[in-house]
Design a protein around this motif. Structure first.
Motif, mmCIF file in Angstrom:
data_model
loop_
_atom_site.group_PDB
_atom_site.id
_atom_site.type_symbol
_atom_site.label_atom_id
_atom_site.label_comp_id
_atom_site.label_asym_id
_atom_site.label_seq_id
_atom_site.Cartn_x
_atom_site.Cartn_y
_atom_site.Cartn_z
ATOM 1 N N GLY A 464 0.818 -1.264 0.154
ATOM 2 C CA GLY A 464 -0.100 0.020 0.055
ATOM 3 C C GLY A 464 0.759 1.290 -0.083
ATOM 4 N N MET A 465 2.111 1.037 0.091
ATOM 5 C CA MET A 465 3.143 2.349 0.082
ATOM 6 C C MET A 465 2.555 3.235 1.096
ATOM 7 S SD MET A 465 5.644 2.090 -1.935
ATOM 8 C CE MET A 465 6.325 1.039 -3.138
ATOM 9 N N GLU A 466 2.578 2.568 2.356
ATOM 10 C CA GLU A 466 1.948 3.244 3.487
ATOM 11 C C GLU A 466 2.745 3.747 4.617
ATOM 12 O OE1 GLU A 466 -1.044 2.356 7.263
ATOM 13 O OE2 GLU A 466 -0.972 1.033 5.396
ATOM 14 N N GLU A 467 2.999 4.865 4.900
ATOM 15 C CA GLU A 467 3.720 5.537 5.912
ATOM 16 C C GLU A 467 3.232 5.266 7.382
ATOM 17 O OE1 GLU A 467 6.689 8.857 4.327
ATOM 18 O OE2 GLU A 467 4.732 9.526 4.150
ATOM 19 N N GLN A 468 4.021 4.774 8.172
ATOM 20 C CA GLN A 468 3.771 4.644 9.516
ATOM 21 C C GLN A 468 5.029 5.185 10.481
ATOM 22 O OE1 GLN A 468 2.487 0.761 10.588
ATOM 23 N NE2 GLN A 468 0.727 0.581 9.277
ATOM 24 N N ASP A 469 4.691 5.869 11.361
ATOM 25 C CA ASP A 469 5.625 6.287 12.286
ATOM 26 C C ASP A 469 6.581 5.520 12.807
ATOM 27 O OD1 ASP A 469 4.342 8.889 12.069
ATOM 28 O OD2 ASP A 469 3.367 8.946 13.926
ATOM 29 N N ASP A 470 7.894 5.722 12.378
ATOM 30 C CA ASP A 470 9.046 4.738 13.225
ATOM 31 C C ASP A 470 8.953 3.423 12.539
ATOM 32 O OD1 ASP A 470 9.914 6.953 14.540
ATOM 33 O OD2 ASP A 470 8.726 6.404 16.395
#
Length: 542
Positions: A464-470
């Motif tokens: 999903g090319m998803e950004e998640q913190d750290d």
């Protein structure tokens, strides 16, 4: 999955290992050959009988014994017809070489010879389909097992014990099981014989990593494609990807210079219904002599998908200068690592495999490569050149850094590079999964195991090319270039400072509290200093 059938299958493997132990072959270098040949012999025997149940010639047979009796009663012409027209890629086992036939002859004086003749005969009858290539030669299916018993007078008993272990079990109900079943059987079968993880050709990739690589590379499957592994080991990666794509939708190609690895590879393909790919299994040095060639017979074949967990370090001192010659310059464009003078076994051979893989991709091809995590930030010439090419060619889709000890046999931290030349990217998803997993003991070693939820998280976030913190970050290629082409996720995470709104009165109160603490610390420091000085005076007086 039928756990009863699985447990029965694993119990049969244990019986074969017990036979080896009883005859002094436990942990012997020959044990894996005996176990795998006996197991595969039984598998092929039962597979043929299972296929007979689908043929009109055996339609009225009530059970396996009736099928075997009918088969024995056929004349040579009818048996030849079945072999040529009905069985296809299913191995053919002559009536006199079936497990039941040998079981009935186990008390003969020459039983060990009969047993080996059956194995060698089956191998020869099926040589065109079931052999693998060693350079330009062929390695047949079986080589016989009684020769591993040094005392000749014990060979008959040894082979009789093997045939008894096999005859107590039937694969009949296992053939309806799928990849998950046979992947577990295969892993259990070879688990004691892949102890040299990380050395060339004798390593085993955990199914968690294989699963992640396959589902990221081909989340929706594919059709009519080729899958390649130039350092295939036991075949875990290509089999996982073939299953994800669909076994009938792809053809696999592998090469490895380890004989043991290629034998495991062949067994893995047979168990998982990829017999048609056996002709593409090659036992040879991929770097010096890549054997999968294009139609012109000279240039290398290019592939739709490549997966690999290559050896990280290995002694290639005998061929290093050859690989660095002009003949190989186009394939190894980034250079050839030097052989460490005092520790030649630490040559970073994985850098050669990365270059070979990038060279072997079709335009629009995709690859997933396991590398040491240190590669992501290494400043040496070759590492930097490879990373630079991935960015400048717009082919780095992303990286997943795995937890330490994801392999039980090595503490080397690993990451997975995902390469995609189907389009030019201008950013990459960098995932730091190093904090996931739980530790568990495997023998004398500790291994990190990912839960199903953690595996799903990695795959879902990446696809999903998803950004998640750290955890994950989309890094622009320009930013990557500015950081000397670092692929390490941690260098791109946003540093966040949490702020809390407070009133001036609260601020003054907190400052007063901190000031009081500082005064106390200074006072304590002065007291300790005075105490030390007094002790020093006492020492000097004494």
């Amino acid at each position: 999955m039928n756990t009863v059938i699985l447990n029965d299958t694993l119990a049969m493997i244990d019986k074969l290992k017990t036979v080896c132990a009883n005859y002094g072959l436990a942990n012997d270098s020959s044990e894996y050959k005996i176990i795998t040949e006996a197991f595969l012999y039984k598998y092929l025997n039962d597979r043929m009988l299972y296929e007979f149940t689908k043929l009109p010639e055996f339609a009225d047979c009530d059970d396996t014994a009736a099928i075997e009796e009918r088969f024995r009663g056929l004349d040579d012409a009818d048996r030849d017809m079945i072999q040529q027209l009905e069985l296809g890629t299913v191995a053919y086992v002559r009536p006199e070489w079936m497990v039941s036939s040998l079981f009935n002859r186990q008390n003969t004086d020459d039983f060990a010879q009969r047993f080996d003749e059956a194995l060698l005969g089956i191998a020869q009858d099926n040589v065109e389909v079931y052999s693998v290539k060693a350079g330009n030669a062929a390695i047949t299916l079986f080589q016989g097992v009684s020769r591993f018993i040094v005392e000749e007078n014990k060979r008959n008993g040894f082979c009789a014990a093997l045939i008894n272990a096999l005859s107590d079990f039937s694969f009949a109900d296992a053939f309806s099981q799928g990849y998950d079943f046979f992947s577990q059987v295969f892993e259990y079968l070879i688990k004691d014989y892949n102890k040299d993880s990380g050395s060339y050709g004798e390593y085993f990739t955990p199914h968690a990593i294989a699963n992640i690589m396959a589902r990221i590379l081909a989340p929706d499957g594919d059709k009519n494609v080729t899958v390649y592994d130039p350092a295939a080991g036991s075949g875990t990666l290509v089999l996982a990807l073939a299953h994800q794509i669909g076994e009938n939708n792809c053809t696999t190609y592998t090469q490895d210079r380890s004989q043991k690895a290629n034998e495991f590879m062949r067994l893995n393909l047979i168990l998982n219904g990829l017999v048609g790919s056996l002709e593409n299994v090659v036992h040879d040095d991929t770097l010096v002599s890549p054997r999968h060639l294009a139609a012109d017979g000279r240039s290398l074949q290019r592939f739709d998908y490549i997966v690999s967990n290559p050896p990280f370090k290995c002694d290639f001192s005998d061929t290093r200068d050859t690989l660095a010659s002009e003949k190989y310059a186009q394939r190894f464009w980034a250079g050839v690592p030097k052989v460490p003078a005092k520790t030649p076994e630490k040559m970073a051979i994985y850098l050669m495999f990365i270059q070979h893989i990038l060279y072997s991709l079709k335009p629009g091809g995709k690859a997933a490569i396991v590398v040491p995590t240190g590669f992501l930030t290494a400043k040496s010439k070759i590492e930097l050149a490879i990373r630079t090419k991935m960015i400048e060619s717009g082919m780095l889709r992303g990286v997943v850094s795995m937890p330490s000890n994801i392999f039980a046999n090595t503490g080397t931290n690993v990451s997975i590079l995902f390469v995609d030349s189907s389009k030019r990217y201008d950013h990459a998803l960098l995932v730091d999964a190093s904090k996931l997993g739980t530790k568990e003991k495997v023998g004398k070693n500790q291994r990190t195991v990912l839960s199903d939820d953690e595996i799903e998280r990695i795959i879902s976030v990446f696809n999903g090319m998803e950004e998640q913190d750290d955890f994950s970050v989309l890094a622009d290629y320009t930013a990557i270039a500015e950081k000397r082409y670092s692929f390490s996720a941690g260098q791109y995470f946003e540093v966040k400072i949490e702020y809390e709104n407070i009133t001036p009165k609260q601020f003054q109160a907190e400052m007063a509290e901190h000031t009081d603490k500082l005064r106390d610390l200074w006072a304590e420091g002065e007291r300790l200093q005075h105490e030390i000085e007094e002790q020093m005076k006492a020492v000097r007086i004494a």
